[in-house]
Design an enzyme around this catalytic site. Structure first.
Site, mmCIF file in Angstrom:
data_model
loop_
_atom_site.group_PDB
_atom_site.id
_atom_site.type_symbol
_atom_site.label_atom_id
_atom_site.label_comp_id
_atom_site.label_asym_id
_atom_site.label_seq_id
_atom_site.Cartn_x
_atom_site.Cartn_y
_atom_site.Cartn_z
ATOM 1 N N ASN A 68 -5.027 6.398 -6.941
ATOM 2 C CA ASN A 68 -5.653 7.719 -6.732
ATOM 3 C C ASN A 68 -4.696 8.845 -7.107
ATOM 4 O OD1 ASN A 68 -3.961 7.266 -4.510
ATOM 5 N ND2 ASN A 68 -5.216 8.493 -3.128
ATOM 6 N N HIS A 78 -10.739 0.741 0.756
ATOM 7 C CA HIS A 78 -10.692 1.719 1.838
ATOM 8 C C HIS A 78 -12.069 1.714 2.474
ATOM 9 C CE1 HIS A 78 -9.380 5.752 3.638
ATOM 10 N NE2 HIS A 78 -10.599 5.523 4.104
ATOM 11 N N HIS A 94 0.838 -1.211 0.000
ATOM 12 C CA HIS A 94 0.000 0.000 0.000
ATOM 13 C C HIS A 94 0.867 1.254 0.000
ATOM 14 C CE1 HIS A 94 -3.912 1.986 1.672
ATOM 15 N NE2 HIS A 94 -3.195 2.858 0.987
ATOM 16 N N ARG A 126 2.514 8.551 -6.309
ATOM 17 C CA ARG A 126 2.095 9.833 -6.938
ATOM 18 C C ARG A 126 2.648 9.986 -8.367
ATOM 19 N NH1 ARG A 126 -1.486 10.358 -2.696
ATOM 20 N NH2 ARG A 126 -0.517 11.074 -0.786
ATOM 21 N N HIS A 162 1.590 5.128 -2.125
ATOM 22 C CA HIS A 162 1.191 6.155 -3.097
ATOM 23 C C HIS A 162 2.457 6.786 -3.655
ATOM 24 C CE1 HIS A 162 -3.058 6.082 -1.639
ATOM 25 N NE2 HIS A 162 -2.477 5.765 -0.497
ATOM 26 N N HIS A 217 -5.701 -0.733 5.693
ATOM 27 C CA HIS A 217 -5.496 0.090 6.902
ATOM 28 C C HIS A 217 -6.637 0.085 7.918
ATOM 29 C CE1 HIS A 217 -7.826 2.829 4.487
ATOM 30 N NE2 HIS A 217 -6.811 3.371 3.836
ATOM 31 N N HIS A 266 2.794 14.095 1.094
ATOM 32 C CA HIS A 266 2.204 15.400 0.752
ATOM 33 C C HIS A 266 3.271 16.460 0.979
ATOM 34 C CE1 HIS A 266 -1.881 13.841 0.428
ATOM 35 N NE2 HIS A 266 -1.710 13.201 1.570
ATOM 36 N N ASP A 270 1.063 2.385 3.906
ATOM 37 C CA ASP A 270 0.194 3.452 3.386
ATOM 38 C C ASP A 270 1.008 4.740 3.219
ATOM 39 O OD1 ASP A 270 -1.895 4.961 2.422
ATOM 40 O OD2 ASP A 270 -3.025 5.002 4.292
#
Ligand code: NCD
Ligand code: ZN
Ligand code: ZN
Ligand code: ZN
Length: 445
Positions: A93, A179, A59, A63, A61, A235, A312, A308
């Site tokens: 996502n 999720h 899991h 990006r 991200h 999660h 950011h 996860d």
């Protein structure tokens, strides 16, 4: 090209054995006594170290593309290598989202020349059987369903449509990761609070109440019972929803689940102390939940630990208004050291950790040749120094996300060398051989 690791302890089959391991043409060729290994092009002295299978983070991200200011394929996979992970599964996502076979192919093409560890890709769950089949053929490892999406008119909120999509995934034998939070219910409260000018951490926690996780878990379990799909719950954050999953599993419902290090090691007190930097969804829970989740993990009720990793920018994490703070935190460079520290304190065994972070993710997501140290398996390994002491310092992360609620935590146990297909990609803080990662594709099922 061949590589020998000599005089090392090897985590094989739940045991620690002393010896050496040789990797030839990308695969584990031999595990045995150091003296028995054939000559190799390169030798890594493993004295004082433990070799574990390269970890798999199911899991992440990564990006990239329009969100590459948060993270890109290169920075994210370097973070993985620095954290002992040799394979990561990237969430859909993104901007644009991974929502068609064309998008998936584009993403793979962009990643191919930029990755330092292996990467597999999720695609968005679709209601179109054709889309699902095409994304499967394009190599999607799994599909992802965001039940926390705020829009009540989203297709997946229609029971029949979701059931037929899941039935199709079952027929394709592709897992569906979920999720589990009741998005429309959360959105309603959030709107009410915003309008009333309420924006404290407590308001955020109320909007993301445990019951909304439980409701979504119940819905998806019900669907798992009625379809032949392979559902994986991401999660999990509360003891209550985990208990229901464990009970359903005992009755034969095929469903797997995942915990993150932050839901295991942090609670609402940390959120109150650290604010936005400790904000993610589902949010941190009360201390009782963390303790119960840890116990459940030791009992074997959890299949996977995944970070996860959700980077950011600092600006996005520091917004004044709690509804504006972007939820998520980087985890690739902290997961293994934090958990090795618990091994050092005898709170969990190394064998259990290897199962949760390598063997089981390979099983759940059908990653062939990965997750175990065994002759014939891929030459993906991490060498850990179980005694090395370090303090977590997010300013030194390879990830672009330079914040962590774990900043300053002293860890005992650190990944020191990471090997992908027999190539040393990371060695004690330095990147050695670049771009050794390969795209991992879903096997033809
Ligand atoms: C994730 C993200 O930022 O993409 N954030 C998070 O808080 N977990 C989304 C997600 O995994 O739900
Ligand atoms: Zn999520
Ligand atoms: Zn996520
Ligand atoms: Zn000690």
């Amino acid at each position: 090209m061949s590589l020998n690791i000599t005089d090392v302890k090897l985590a094989v089959d739940g045991q620690l054995i002393e010896g050496g391991i040789s990797i030839r043409d990308g695969r584990i060729d031999k595990i045995g006594r150091t003296a028995q290994l054939a000559k190799a092009d390169r030798i890594v002295n493993g004295k004082g170290l433990i070799a574990i299978p390269g970890l798999i983070d199911a899991h992440v991200h990564l990006r990239d593309m329009e969100l590459s200011y948060k993270e890109d394929f290169s920075s994210g996979t370097l973070a993985a290598a620095a954290g002992g992970f040799t394979t990561v599964l990237d969430m859909p996502n993104t901007r644009p989202p991974t929502s068609s076979d064309g998008r998936l192919v584009e993403k793979m093409a962009k990643a191919r020349t930029a990755i330092h560890v292996n990467v597999g890709f999720y695609a968005s769950l679709s209601e179109s059987a054709t889309d699902l089949r095409q994304m499967t053929n394009a190599g999607a490892i799994a599909f992802k369903l965001y039940m926390n999406e705020p829009n009540p008119d989203a297709w997946h909120n229609d029971r029949q449509r979701l059931l037929s999509s899941l039935e199709e995934c079952g027929a394709l034998r592709v897992p569906v990761a979920v999720h589990a939070e009741n998005g429309p219910a959360i959105a309603k409260i959030q709107t009410r609070y915003r309008e009333a000018g309420r924006n404290s951490m407590r308001d955020f926690l109320r909007a993301h109440a445990p019951k909304f996780e439980l409701e979504a878990v119940r819905t998806i379990m019900d669907h798992a019972r009625l379809t032949h799909s392979k559902i994986h719950v991401c999660h999990l954050s509360t003891h209550r929803s985990l208990r229901e999953i464990s009970a359903a599993r005992k009755k034969g419902v095929e469903i797997t689940c995942e915990l993150t290090p932050h839901h295991l090691l942090l609670d609402t007190n940390d959120l109150n102390r650290k604010g936005g930097h400790a904000l993610m969804v589902p949010p941190l829970r009360r201390h009782g939940d963390t303790k119960a989740l840890w116990r459940a993990m030791l009992r074997g009720d959890i299949d996977i630990v995944a970070s996860d990793h959700a980077p950011h920018s600092l600006e996005e994490k520091s917004a004044r208004d709690v509804w504006t703070v972007r939820p998520g935190l980087p985890g690739l460079e902290t997961t293994l050291p934090l958990l090795l520290t618990r091994v050092h304190r005898n709170e969990i065994t190394l064998a259990a950790l290897v199962k949760l972070l390598a063997k089981n993710p390979a099983r759940v997501f059908g990653l062939q040749g990965k997750g175990r140290l065994e002759e014939g398996m891929d030459g993906d390994l991490a060498l850990i120094d179980p005694k090395a002491r370090f303090k977590i310092d997010s300013s030194k992360f390879y990830s672009k996300a330079h914040f962590s609620p774990f900043d300053g935590v002293e860890c005992v146990g650190w990944p020191v060398v990471t090997i992908v297909a027999g190539r040393v990609v990371y060695d004690r803080g330095e990147v050695v051989e670049e771009n050794q990662g390969k795209i991992v594709r879903g096997v033809r099922r």
